[in-house]
Every structure is written in structure tokens, then in C-alpha cells.
Design a protein around this motif. Structure first.
Motif, PDB file in Angstrom:
ATOM      1  N   VAL B 391       0.551  -1.216  -0.136  1.00 51.96           N
ATOM      2  CA  VAL B 391      -0.411   0.148   0.229  1.00 51.96           C
ATOM      3  C   VAL B 391       0.960   1.467  -0.145  1.00 51.96           C
ATOM      4  O   VAL B 391       0.441   1.816  -1.015  1.00 51.96           O
ATOM      5  CB  VAL B 391      -1.167   0.181   1.287  1.00 51.96           C
ATOM      6  CG1 VAL B 391      -0.871   1.371   1.397  1.00 51.96           C
ATOM      7  CG2 VAL B 391      -2.283  -0.897   1.318  1.00 51.96           C
ATOM      8  N   LEU B 392       1.872   1.306   0.888  1.00 49.29           N
ATOM      9  CA  LEU B 392       3.076   2.543   0.829  1.00 49.29           C
ATOM     10  C   LEU B 392       3.262   2.351  -0.241  1.00 49.29           C
ATOM     11  O   LEU B 392       3.791   4.038  -0.946  1.00 49.29           O
ATOM     12  CB  LEU B 392       3.939   2.545   2.158  1.00 49.29           C
ATOM     13  CG  LEU B 392       3.205   2.160   3.228  1.00 49.29           C
ATOM     14  CD1 LEU B 392       4.258   1.825   4.569  1.00 49.29           C
ATOM     15  CD2 LEU B 392       2.970   3.945   3.783  1.00 49.29           C
ATOM     16  N   VAL B 396       2.081   6.275  -1.364  1.00 41.80           N
ATOM     17  CA  VAL B 396       2.872   7.734  -1.604  1.00 41.80           C
ATOM     18  C   VAL B 396       4.056   8.288  -1.815  1.00 41.80           C
ATOM     19  O   VAL B 396       3.854   9.527  -2.359  1.00 41.80           O
ATOM     20  CB  VAL B 396       4.597   6.472   0.059  1.00 41.80           C
ATOM     21  CG1 VAL B 396       5.424   7.798  -0.245  1.00 41.80           C
ATOM     22  CG2 VAL B 396       4.105   6.175   1.044  1.00 41.80           C
ATOM     23  N   PRO B 397       4.419   7.737  -3.629  1.00 43.02           N
ATOM     24  CA  PRO B 397       5.008   7.866  -4.296  1.00 43.02           C
ATOM     25  C   PRO B 397       3.843   9.250  -5.373  1.00 43.02           C
ATOM     26  O   PRO B 397       3.865  10.010  -5.656  1.00 43.02           O
ATOM     27  CB  PRO B 397       5.518   7.329  -5.795  1.00 43.02           C
ATOM     28  CG  PRO B 397       5.045   5.130  -4.777  1.00 43.02           C
ATOM     29  CD  PRO B 397       4.955   6.311  -3.825  1.00 43.02           C
ATOM     30  N   THR B 398       2.386   8.454  -5.671  1.00 41.04           N
ATOM     31  CA  THR B 398       1.356   8.649  -5.807  1.00 41.04           C
ATOM     32  C   THR B 398       1.312  10.323  -5.291  1.00 41.04           C
ATOM     33  O   THR B 398       1.088  11.225  -6.273  1.00 41.04           O
ATOM     34  CB  THR B 398       0.398   7.728  -6.199  1.00 41.04           C
ATOM     35  OG1 THR B 398       0.958   6.637  -6.701  1.00 41.04           O
ATOM     36  CG2 THR B 398      -0.752   8.560  -7.043  1.00 41.04           C
ATOM     37  N   PHE B 466       5.787  10.020   6.011  1.00 42.19           N
ATOM     38  CA  PHE B 466       6.410   8.762   3.989  1.00 42.19           C
ATOM     39  C   PHE B 466       5.955  10.080   3.761  1.00 42.19           C
ATOM     40  O   PHE B 466       6.839  10.901   2.828  1.00 42.19           O
ATOM     41  CB  PHE B 466       5.678   7.675   3.832  1.00 42.19           C
ATOM     42  CG  PHE B 466       5.991   6.484   4.468  1.00 42.19           C
ATOM     43  CD1 PHE B 466       6.785   5.851   5.705  1.00 42.19           C
ATOM     44  CD2 PHE B 466       6.952   4.893   3.886  1.00 42.19           C
ATOM     45  CE1 PHE B 466       6.867   4.907   6.198  1.00 42.19           C
ATOM     46  CE2 PHE B 466       7.807   4.238   4.287  1.00 42.19           C
ATOM     47  CZ  PHE B 466       7.393   3.726   5.848  1.00 42.19           C
ATOM     48  N   VAL B 467       5.325  10.662   3.473  1.00 43.81           N
ATOM     49  CA  VAL B 467       4.713  11.545   1.981  1.00 43.81           C
ATOM     50  C   VAL B 467       5.500  12.809   2.085  1.00 43.81           C
ATOM     51  O   VAL B 467       6.428  13.533   1.618  1.00 43.81           O
ATOM     52  CB  VAL B 467       2.880  11.577   2.199  1.00 43.81           C
ATOM     53  CG1 VAL B 467       2.995  13.267   0.186  1.00 43.81           C
ATOM     54  CG2 VAL B 467       2.481  10.403   1.013  1.00 43.81           C
ATOM     55  N   SER B 527      10.313   3.721  -0.442  1.00 47.81           N
ATOM     56  CA  SER B 527       9.049   3.712   0.373  1.00 47.81           C
ATOM     57  C   SER B 527       9.334   2.910   0.918  1.00 47.81           C
ATOM     58  O   SER B 527       8.833   1.819   2.105  1.00 47.81           O
ATOM     59  CB  SER B 527       7.522   4.543  -0.137  1.00 47.81           C
ATOM     60  OG  SER B 527       7.646   5.563  -0.383  1.00 47.81           O
ATOM     61  N   TYR B 528       9.920   1.457  -0.002  1.00 49.03           N
ATOM     62  CA  TYR B 528       9.691   0.334   0.145  1.00 49.03           C
ATOM     63  C   TYR B 528      11.119  -0.083   1.083  1.00 49.03           C
ATOM     64  O   TYR B 528      10.872  -1.191   1.882  1.00 49.03           O
ATOM     65  CB  TYR B 528       9.839  -0.861  -1.274  1.00 49.03           C
ATOM     66  CG  TYR B 528      10.086  -2.476  -1.188  1.00 49.03           C
ATOM     67  CD1 TYR B 528       9.274  -3.149  -1.099  1.00 49.03           C
ATOM     68  CD2 TYR B 528      11.217  -2.894  -1.719  1.00 49.03           C
ATOM     69  CE1 TYR B 528       8.818  -4.500  -0.522  1.00 49.03           C
ATOM     70  CE2 TYR B 528      10.949  -4.365  -1.280  1.00 49.03           C
ATOM     71  CZ  TYR B 528      10.215  -5.107  -0.882  1.00 49.03           C
ATOM     72  OH  TYR B 528      10.116  -6.345  -1.015  1.00 49.03           O
TER      73      TYR B 528
END
Lengths: 357, 594
Positions: B391-392, B396-398, B466-467, B527-528
């Protein structure tokens, strides 16, 4: 065609505001090739960008083809895409992710002046043929040379059949020889199409070669508007004269009507309306040089202090009485050494520029 | 971008003398949504920083933020011997890391950009992907190699030479710095290769023509010209090393060698009682001050390097130094680096995952090899971690890109004076150690937000933080991408009749698309592998895969941790392949700096 009244543009600066255009007035006729000439920072590009709608002025009024596009008093501001313009930029600004064809077609398919899909191809190819780029239609633009990219930009600007074509130093990124070639092409294409052109440049040769009329700008003001010939021969003031090419300046005072006393002697010139101290300007190309005296008026004896061979002509630096130096251009002659010779130089009274000090 | 909203819509004439204000107003009226939207993440950044600083002055958090104020925590801080040892450890760790990373990464960058080394593409590929291999993975591998008691190298040496003590130990400041530096060498490579690439070759040629030899050219011309840029890279890396958590946690915690990041970790996860958030806040303030200083220094040096004007936009064909026979020596060096930083840790992790407890290679140990670790793993936990991580990876990148684009647009294309504020705040998540945002988010979710707003322990809080920490990188790369797009391309579109939407969609979007795609995947990968922030925020519910590994390692289950991290690495491969494929296709020439 273009009518600009009391246009004022300011930019925020460190200490308050910097006024780029001081209540400027300008009128350009239909079909005219109008050049704005000035050094960098003179406001010429700002004026063009205000007409384009990319910059927004602080005050004044502008109409294009009798249509009000900006007015601070009437609170009117037409968006650039609705002004019906074409524009060629200094950096070409052809969209690098498209082909030549796509660059010219995009405003016709997605812009405010879109035309029927069936007609796009003809219009694009016609525009490309005007600049002799039709064989490159499917080439991606990054693969073109600078001159070719600028021709694509010109085709793109013409394809929308603009009411006015704006050009912002379109030749300054090109090298000298290419510049001349593209310059000829711009002149012939715009005359053929009959479009009104507003052209910005800092190069006086370009301005004189292209313009039906030229406006010389300096520090946000227009100093003079005239056809190239008048501009060069009758500059309104010393600044304009200086900007159009090298001038030898002498201090003088009016001795009698048509006669001025200077450090090199008495000079005949047109002095109507002038009195007291004046500045006298003589262009190097107005001076004729000979080894023998002709005995005519406005002739001065001198020694040659330096000479430089420029190919087409020879540049001489003459030393005259009163510690004065004059630069002049002599025609090239085989095997004549000028250096240290005693010579005579002469200027026509009608070619002497005189300004009130 | 200037506003093209008709002035008539705004009901206010641009009066004389109010030019700038009128223009700003017109702009704001044209795009208020973008401004408000972009302000959301930046407001949260400021909120989180404000809260952690405030908490450091707060007596306790029993009444949320309404308690009495005190300087007690700073007094406690100054009397805490742990803090002093952490200060020295962190300084030493950072110094060793920067030295290692810059020496290795800088040398490789010079080899790739300035010599005729064969196989450059391979080196480039390896260095780019090297940045994605999680640091905790490498650190675990090095523990198996150089641990004073069980480390394979040490055990072998002690057996071979009949030694009493381990000859080399990883469990000290130098060892930790070495491992961190090996990992960050990839980043040092990324940062220094453009410096060497952009150095105007005519400066070098001028030196050669006037009689300087190779060595004199290097030491008298190239290094003096590039040192501000090199120093800036070194400072940038020191900001990261200073707040690094993974290596000090994996290697240092078990051996009671603390750096600031692990001190904070120990203080928020006490063996008994509740965490002393006041003291943690005080440590955070100290961290903010020190890394704030480093960032300030970074910007000063960057300005200096711009003044030298070494970096130029032109595409040079730099003169390449002929290596001759030395190229084999260079490749040998490269292989040693690859071996030490990637291959050795990977091999030992595979080996460790097959053993019930770690033993060096031997026939005897081979008897114990089994897949037992994989069988006893709590796969439910791993599955939950994997789903959360997934999910992250997508969210997150989006989100970071959506917000980052809005911010960059304002910073680069608006004419509004306040745009620098957006730029400045967007940089804060880089200048401030990320774990501080995690901590503050925990405090806010537990003590500040109303109880019927249960953010703590959710995936949402992870996504938010994270974002936030990704926004610095996204805006920095997008600023660059947007700046590269000549403003006249956009203006040409408007003047030739394209409206705002058509201009954005047909002209701007295709031009920034490679950068956006590249950023998306890069941020997905980061993020991974993110462990630090997650460690400070997770519960059993919102656990991520790296934290599962960390939990097992911290709980003494080294074999299981190795097994799960192999699964983790295996899952990384398709993402990296996707990144590489897209990168080749889009022709986007660099990986953004992490």
C-alpha cells in the motif's frame, strides 16, 4: 493595427519598483514591418510581451485591429490565447517532444483558432512551404539546426494567420551567416503574406534592413520613430545617433548661422534653431580622405595615427590640431600605406550631426 | 506562470501604484486552489516540527499540550552521560561514513566520467541499483562477517592463527561508519559524477597546453575547481549519516554503542515504564539544531560552487584519460567494492537463513543446513507487513508527486514573492532528521488529536509521514525539471492560441513526464526499503516488511530475519527491473538524489 497608449509596466525591485515602460505611446499601421530597437534593458522585449499578453502592464491601453485587448481604466485584459497573435521567440521555443508537422499543427487542432480537421494538413504544409521546410515535416525538431528550428517557429506563427506577428530577437541565437539568410527569408515571407509585424532586436543592422519604420527605445521610453533612412541620417538626439553606429563627437559653439567653432576649426553645418554650446557628430563613413587638398569647405589637415585593414575598407585614426582624433573609413586601395602620412579629410555640411548641449 | 484571468472577473482595476499587489491578487484569484492544496503538506511539516519543539519544554504530556512549561528536560539532557557518548560516537560515525563514501564513490565517479574505463554502463547500473539495497540488509551481512564472537572472518582468523581475540571487529564506531559509508558510496557516486562530467574540458586543456602534467592538472586545477561541489556532496552525505538509524541499530544497539538516532530509539522504547517524551523532544531539538547547521553550511558551499561556474549546461565531450593497463587494476578495485558491499552480505545472509544459529562455513555447519527458518517464520505477520508495504509503495509516491508538483509549480512558475516560503518549507524534511517527524507524528496522534480520531497505529499515519519526508526530493527534482523547460515553450503555446488546459496537457505534461515517471518509481523503491520512520511508528497492525525483519533481528532471531530479508530482496527485483526498463525507454539520464 496596433495602438498603444500611455502603457506603463513596473517590476518589483530591491528598492521599490523598477519602471520598465514609462507611459508609452505607439501606433503601427496594417501590413507594416515595425522594429523596436534598443540596448538590453531598454524595455523593448517587455513592450512586446505586454502586447503578447505574457506580461501584464500596470496602466494604459492597447488595441489590436480596433479590438481592446488591455485597458487599466476599463478593466479589460484579454488572455494571450484570445488575442489572435503569432510569436517567434529568441529560443525558437519549438516544442521538443513533437515533429515539425506537429509543432505547426497543434495550435490549429487544439488552440482557440482551430480549423476543420480536414483543412489542417493543407494549412500546415502551406506554412511550411513558405519557409521551405515542407520536406522536413516528419522530422522531430531536436534533430534540426538552429536556423531550421527558427523557420519552423516562423511557420507555426504564420499558420494561425495572426493579426500581428510578434518576433522577439529571432536571429540572435543564430551564427552570423545564417542570421543574414534567415533575415532575408523573414522579410520576404512576411511581405508576401502581408502580415503586420512587431519585431524586437538590439542589432541596428537588422533593424535598418528589416523595418518599414524603426522605434529606438532607451530606458523604457521611445526616443525616435522613423523610417531607417531618416533614422540613420537624422537621429533625433545623440543617444539615438550613438546607438545606430560609431560617431566622432566634438564640442563646439555656434559662431554664425550655419557655422560652428570646434577644436579642429570652423565646421559648416545646418544649425537652424541651435545656439551657444553644441555637440557636433561626424560618422566615420561621412568622412572622405585624400592625400591632396581640394580647397573646399569643411576640409581639415591631419596625420594618420593608426590604420587597420578590415578587408572591404580601411579604418584610419586621424590626429588633428587641438589633440583631437577622428575615426574614418577609407576605401580599400592596393598597396597604399596610410600610416604617418599627412592627409586631408572632408565632410559634407548636410552629413554633420549637431545637437544642443 | 502569470495569471491570465480577465481582470474584469476580479472586479478590481489594476490601479496606478498598486501594480505588484494587483498582480499578486490577480494571480491568487486565478489559482487559489493550487496554493491552498500545496500548503497542506507544508503546514503539517511545520506543525510536526512545532509540536516536537514545544514538547521539549513541556513538563509532561498528561494533559496533551496544555501542561506547564519547564527547562527540566534540557537540564536532564546536559547531565546524561549517554548523550555525551552518543555525541562523540555520532561525530566519529559521521566522519568515517563521509570519508568512506566520498573516497569510494568519488573515485568511481571520476573513473566513469573522466577515464576510458571499459564497461561504464555496467558500473553505472550497479551504482544506481546499489542505492536501493537496504542498508539494514548490508549491516546484517557485515555482522555475520566481522562480529567479534560469531563473525565468520574473526572465527576463521582465530582458528587459523590460534588467536585469543577477534582481530577485527565491526562493533565499534569505525566499523559502523565503514558499513554505512559502503552503502552511501552509491549516493556519493550519484552526486559527484555530474561534477566531473560538467567540468569544462578547456580548463583542463589550458593546464596541459601550458605545461602542467597530469598530476599537477589534477591537484592544481581540477580539485581546486571542484572542491566546493565535492564539499557540498560530503556535507549532504553527512546530513544523512548524522541521523542514520539502520546501521547503528543493527550493529550498535546490541553492543551498546549509541548514536543520536539509537539514543532516541532507546528512550522511546524503554524496557519499563512510559517513554519520556520531554527528554526525547530535547534530544530532537539538539538534532534539529545540528542538522540545521549542516544544511546551512551545505547551502553556503553550494553558492560558492555556483560562483566557480564549473557546472555548465553545455554538453561537452570531455577528454578522457587513457588508463592503459591500469584499467585492470581499476576493475579489480571495483570488484572488491562490489564484493564487500553487496555480494558478501548477500552470500552470508543466504547462508544465515539456512542455519538455526549462525556458524561460519564448514563441513560440520553444512550438516545443519535446512529450510527450517522459513518454516517457523510467522508468515501471517510477514503477509500483513507485505500488504502494508505494498500500500505504501503505491500510495506514497503518488501522493508525494501530486503535492510535489503543485509546490514546484508555484516555486518555479508563479511570480508570487511568497513562493520562496513554499520552497523553503518543502526542503525542511531533508534538513531535519526524518525520525523526528515520525516521533512528532506519534506524539500528535497519541496526545494532541482527540481520542475519537484514532490515527495512531493506522496505515494512514505512515502514509502521511512517508509522503512528508519524500516531498523534499520530489520538489527538488521537479524544480530542476521545470526550470529546464524553457519558459518560452509555455508562452509560445499561450500566444499561438492554446488555453491553460491544452498548454498543460499537450505541451508541459509530455515534457515533464519522464521526470515524473522516474520520480514515481524511485520514491516507490525508497518507500519500500524505508525502515527508520516505520520503526518509530508501527504497531502490530500497521507493521511493514522492513520492520518485521528488524523485529526479528532485535529479538535475537537472526536466522529468521535473514530469511525474511531475502524474501524482501526477492520482491525488490521486479520493481528495480521496472525502474531500469522505464529509465532506458524514457532516456531519463539520472537517478534523483535520495
Amino acid at each position: 493595427m496596433i495602438k498603444i497608449t500611455q502603457l506603463r509596466k513596473e517590476f518589483p525591485a530591491k528598492d521599490g519598483v523598477f519602471t520598465a515602460l514609462h507611459a508609452l505611446d505607439l501606433e503601427v499601421a496594417r501590413g507594416e514591418f515595425f522594429v523596436l530597437l534598443g540596448p538590453s534593458g531598454s524595455g523593448k522585449s517587455t513592450l512586446l510581451r505586454c502586447v503578447a499578453g505574457i506580461d501584464i502592464p500596470e496602466g494604459g491601453e492597447m488595441t489590436l485591429d480596433d479590438r481592446l485587448i488591455f485597458s487599466s481604466a476599463k478593466n479589460v485584459l484579454v488572455r494571450p490565447e484570445d488575442r489572435g497573435l503569432g510569436m517567434v521567440f529568441q529560443s525558437y521555443a519549438v516544442w521538443p517532444h513533437m515533429t515539425v508537422y506537429q509543432n505547426v499543427a497543434l495550435p490549429l487542432t487544439h488552440g482557440t483558432r482551430r480549423i476543420a480537421t480536414g483543412k489542417v494538413r493543407d494549412r500546415v504544409m502551406h506554412a511550411l512551404s513558405l519557409v521551405q521546410m515542407e520536406t522536413y515535416a516528419d522530422r522531430p525538431v531536436p534533430y534540426l539546426s538552429g536556423g531550421q528550428q527558427q523557420r519552423v517557429a516562423l511557420a507555426r506563427a504564420l499558420a494561425v494567420e495572426p493579426v500581428v506577428l510578434l518576433m522577439d530577437e529571432p536571429l540572435s541565437n543564430l551564427d552570423a551567416r545564417l542570421r543574414e539568410e534567415v533575415r532575408h527569408q523573414i522579410l520576404s515571407v512576411t511581405k508576401r503574406v502581408g502580415v503586420t509585424v512587431l519585431y524586437v532586436t538590439h542589432d541596428q543592422t537588422e533593424a535598418l534592413a528589416l523595418g518599414d519604420r524603426v522605434a529606438v527605445m532607451h530606458q523604457g521610453r521611445i526616443m525616435q520613430i522613423a523610417p531607417p533612412n531618416d533614422l540613420f541620417n537624422r537621429p533625433a538626439n545623440a543617444t539615438v545617433a550613438e546607438f545606430l553606429g560609431k560617431v566622432n563627437w566634438l564640442d563646439g559653439s555656434i559662431a554664425a548661422s550655419g557655422e560652428i567653432n570646434t577644436s579642429i576649426g570652423r565646421i559648416r553645418a545646418e544649425t537652424a534653431g541651435l545656439q551657444g554650446k553644441v555637440r557636433v557628430g561626424i560618422r566615420p563613413s561621412s568622412l572622405q580622405v585624400s592625400e591632396t587638398s581640394t580647397g573646399e569647405a569643411n576640409e581639415f589637415g591631419a596625420t594618420v595615427g593608426a590604420e587597420a585593414f578590415l578587408g572591404e575598407q580601411i579604418e584610419l585614426l586621424l590626429k588633428l590640431p587641438g589633440n583631437t582624433e577622428l575615426e574614418l573609413h577609407a576605401p580599400r586601395r592596393a598597396r597604399v600605406r596610410w600610416l604617418d602620412k599627412v592627409v586631408y579629410c572632408r565632410v559634407d555640411a548636410s552629413e554633420v550631426l549637431v545637437y544642443q548641449e | 506562470m502569470t495569471s491570465f484571468a480577465p481582470a474584469a472577473l476580479l472586479g478590481r482595476a489594476p490601479e496606478p501604484g498598486s501594480g505588484r499587489f494587483a498582480r499578486t491578487l490577480r494571480y491568487l484569484c486565478g489559482r487559489p486552489l493550487v496554493f491552498a492544496f500545496a500548503a497542506v503538506p507544508l503546514a503539517i511539516v511545520l506543525l510536526l516540527l512545532g509540536v516536537i519543539v514545544y514538547v521539549s519544554f513541556l513538563e509532561n504530556l498528561n494533559d496533551g499540550l496544555r501542561g506547564a512549561l519547564t527547562l527540566r528536560h534540557f537540564e536532564a539532557l546536559s547531565g546524561d552521560p549517554l548523550i555525551y557518548s552518543a555525541l562523540w560516537n555520532t561525530a566519529g560515525f559521521t566522519a568515517v561514513t563521509v570519508a568512506t563514501a566520498m573516497l569510494i564513490g568519488g573515485s568511481i565517479a571520476w573513473l566513469v566520467e573522466r577515464t576510458d574505463l571499459p564497461g561504464k554502463r555496467l558500473v553505472y547500473l550497479f551504482m544506481t541499483i546499489g542505492l536501493l539495497v537496504p542498508t539494514f540488509f548490508m549491516a546484517m551481512g557485515w555482522v555475520f562477517f566481522l562480529h567479534p564472537r560469531i563473525g565468520m572472518f574473526n572465527v576463521w582468523m582465530m582458528r587459523l592463527f590460534d588467536l585469543e581475540n577477534a582481530p577485527l571487529s565491526i562493533a565499534n564506531v569505525v566499523g559502523m561508519g565503514w558499513v554505512e559509508g559502503l552503502g552511501l558510496a552509491s549516493l556519493a557516486f550519484m552526486m559527484t559524477s555530474p561534477i566531473f562530467k560538467a567540468l569544462n574540458p578547456s580548463l583542463e586543456e589550458a593546464a596541459t597546453v601550458h605545461g602542467l602534467g597530469r598530476w599537477a592538472t589534477l591537484t592544481r586545477v581540477i580539485l581546486p575547481l571542484t572542491w566546493p561541489a565535492l564539499l557540498a556532496s560530503a556535507i549532504y552525505i553527512s546530513v544523512i549519516a548524522f541521523a542514520a538509524f539502520e546501521v547503528p541499530a543493527i550493529i550498535g544497539l546490541g553492543n551498546r554503542i549509541f548514536t543520536f538516532a539509537t539514543v532516541v530509539y532507546v528512550k522511546v522504547t524503554p524496557d519499563q515504564g512510559v517513554p519520556n517524551y520531554g527528554l526525547v523532544g530535547a534530544v530532537s531539538v539538539l538534532l534539529i539544531v545540528i542538522s540545521g547547521f549542516l544544511s546551512w553550511w551545505y547551502f553556503r558551499v553550494i553558492r560558492l560552487s555556483h560562483r566557480y561556474g564549473v557546472i555548465q549546461g553545455r554538453g561537452y565531450q570531455p577528454k578522457l584519460l587513457r588508463l592503459g593497463k591500469n584499467k585492470w587494476l581499476c576493475w579489480a578495485g571495483l570488484l572488491v567494492y562490489f564484493l564487500l558491499s553487496k555480494l558478501m552480505p548477500l552470500t552470508l545472509m543466504i547462508w544465515a537463513s539456512l542455519l538455526p544459529y549462525f556458524q561460519p562455513f564448514s563441513m560440520e555447519a553444512l550438516q545443519n543446513v535446512s529450510l527450517q527458518n522459513f518454516a517457523i517464520i510467522d508468515w501471517h505477520l510477514v503477509w500483513r507487513g507485505a500488504v502494508n508495504t505494498l500500500v505504501l509503495v503505491f500510495a506514497v509516491p503518488t501522493l508525494a508527486l501530486v503535492f510535489g508538483t503543485a509546490i514546484s509549480w508555484i516555486v518555479v512558475r508563479s511570480s508570487w514573492r511568497g513562493r520562496f516560503l513554499y520552497d523553503w518549507v518543502a526542503f525542511l524534511p531533508h534538513a531535519v532528521p526524518n525520525l523526528i517527524f515520525a516521533l512528532s507524528a506519534v506524539i500528535v496522534s497519541l496526545f494532541v488529536l482527540p481520542r475519537d480520531f484514532p490515527l495512531y497505529g493506522t496505515l494512514l499515519i505512515l502514509v502521511i509521514v512517508f509522503v512528508l519526508v519524500r516531498i523534499s526530493l520530489v520538489t527538488r527534482v521537479l524544480n530542476g525539471a521545470l526550470l529546464q523547460i524553457n519558459r518560452e515553450l509555455e508562452e509560445a503555446a499561450y500566444v499561438s492560441g492554446l488555453g491553460t488546459v491544452a498548454t498543460l496537457w499537450k505541451v508541459m505534461m509530455p515534457l515533464v513526464l519522464p521526470a515524473i515517471l522516474n520520480l514515481w518509481i524511485w520514491n516507490a523503491l525508497l518507500s519500500y526499503r524505508e525502515l527508520t520512520i516505520a520503526t518509530f511508528m508501527v504497531t502490530q497492525e500497521n507493521i511493514t516488511l522492513p520492520v518485521v525483519v528488524w523485529g526479528m533481528w532485535n529479538g535475537g532471531l537472526a536466522g529468521q530475519a535473514a530469511a525474511v530479508s531475502l524474501v524482501f530482496i526477492a520482491l525488490l527485483i521486479p520493481l528495480v527491473a521496472l525502474y531500469w526498463g522505464l529509465r532506458a525507454k524514457s532516456g531519463f539520464e539520472y537517478a534523483p538524489r535520495a
